[in-house]
Motif scaffolding. Structure first.
Motif, PDB file in Angstrom:
ATOM      1  N   ILE A  65       0.766  -1.252   0.001  1.00  0.00           N
ATOM      2  CA  ILE A  65      -0.190   0.035  -0.119  1.00  0.00           C
ATOM      3  C   ILE A  65       0.960   1.342  -0.008  1.00  0.00           C
ATOM      4  N   CYS A  66       0.729   1.882  -0.887  1.00  0.00           N
ATOM      5  CA  CYS A  66       1.842   3.129  -1.294  1.00  0.00           C
ATOM      6  C   CYS A  66       1.251   4.329  -0.916  1.00  0.00           C
ATOM      7  N   ASN A  67      -0.218   4.417  -0.717  1.00  0.00           N
ATOM      8  CA  ASN A  67      -0.785   5.662  -0.288  1.00  0.00           C
ATOM      9  C   ASN A  67      -0.690   5.913   1.282  1.00  0.00           C
ATOM     10  N   ILE A  68       0.519   6.705   1.660  1.00  0.00           N
ATOM     11  CA  ILE A  68       0.717   6.882   2.972  1.00  0.00           C
ATOM     12  C   ILE A  68       0.367   8.318   3.433  1.00  0.00           C
ATOM     13  N   VAL A  69      -0.304   8.236   4.589  1.00  0.00           N
ATOM     14  CA  VAL A  69      -0.843   9.511   5.222  1.00  0.00           C
ATOM     15  C   VAL A  69      -0.546   9.725   6.732  1.00  0.00           C
ATOM     16  N   ASP A  70      -0.453  11.045   6.803  1.00  0.00           N
ATOM     17  CA  ASP A  70      -0.193  11.497   8.203  1.00  0.00           C
ATOM     18  C   ASP A  70      -1.436  11.809   8.982  1.00  0.00           C
ATOM     19  N   ALA A  71      -2.085  10.686   9.345  1.00  0.00           N
ATOM     20  CA  ALA A  71      -3.533  10.606   9.765  1.00  0.00           C
ATOM     21  C   ALA A  71      -3.654  10.097  11.316  1.00  0.00           C
ATOM     22  N   LEU A 108      -8.082   3.467   0.845  1.00  0.00           N
ATOM     23  CA  LEU A 108      -7.111   2.545   1.539  1.00  0.00           C
ATOM     24  C   LEU A 108      -5.786   3.420   1.685  1.00  0.00           C
ATOM     25  N   PHE A 109      -5.319   3.082   2.893  1.00  0.00           N
ATOM     26  CA  PHE A 109      -3.996   3.871   3.054  1.00  0.00           C
ATOM     27  C   PHE A 109      -3.222   3.054   4.069  1.00  0.00           C
ATOM     28  N   ARG A 110      -2.140   3.604   4.424  1.00  0.00           N
ATOM     29  CA  ARG A 110      -1.243   3.318   5.340  1.00  0.00           C
ATOM     30  C   ARG A 110      -0.675   4.446   6.085  1.00  0.00           C
ATOM     31  N   LEU A 111      -0.711   4.048   7.498  1.00  0.00           N
ATOM     32  CA  LEU A 111      -0.103   5.470   8.317  1.00  0.00           C
ATOM     33  C   LEU A 111       1.426   5.742   8.100  1.00  0.00           C
ATOM     34  N   LYS A 112       1.609   6.931   8.151  1.00  0.00           N
ATOM     35  CA  LYS A 112       3.013   7.220   8.041  1.00  0.00           C
ATOM     36  C   LYS A 112       3.679   6.820   9.030  1.00  0.00           C
TER      37      LYS A 112
END
Length: 116
Positions: A65-71, A108-112
């Motif tokens: 999963i390459c969509n990395i968010v600072d959430a 769809l995301f992965r946490l930073k």
């Protein structure tokens, strides 16, 4: 040498531990559903997994999963801080709180800085 894998299978999304690393796997039709989601950035690597006695064979896709968010909402999360040395600290999160405003349009995301 093939690494040993410990699977945690919850439906069509499988988490496996290979050595010290956790990996995400999905079945083919789950991968197709992921492709239809908005804002997804995903890479796939097809693999064939066999049970130790080779009685069961699974055709899976390793998912990155390459969509990395600072959430991560630290104010409302439960976590511990561990000091690695005088210049570096690490957090261990027991209960995650996520900033809804950051992920409202993301499927769809992965946490930073979090790799599981």
């Amino acid at each position: 040498m093939v690494p040993s894998m410990a699977f945690c299978n919850s439906g069509e999304f499988i988490v496996a531990k290979l050595g010290n690393f956790f990996c995400n796997f999905v079945r083919f039709y789950f991968a197709i559903n992921i492709e239809s989601m908005k804002n997804n950035k995903v890479q796939y690597l097809p693999i064939r997994a066999r049970s130790k006695d080779e009685s069961e064979v699974l055709d899976l896709y390793l998912v990155n999963i390459c969509n990395i968010v600072d959430a991560l909402d630290l104010e409302n999360s439960k976590y511990s801080v561990h000091e690695i040395d005088e210049n570096e600290k690490m957090i261990s999160v027991q209960k995650y709180a996520i900033k809804g405003s950051v992920i409202k349009d993301i499927d769809l995301f992965r946490l930073k800085d979090h790799y599981i």
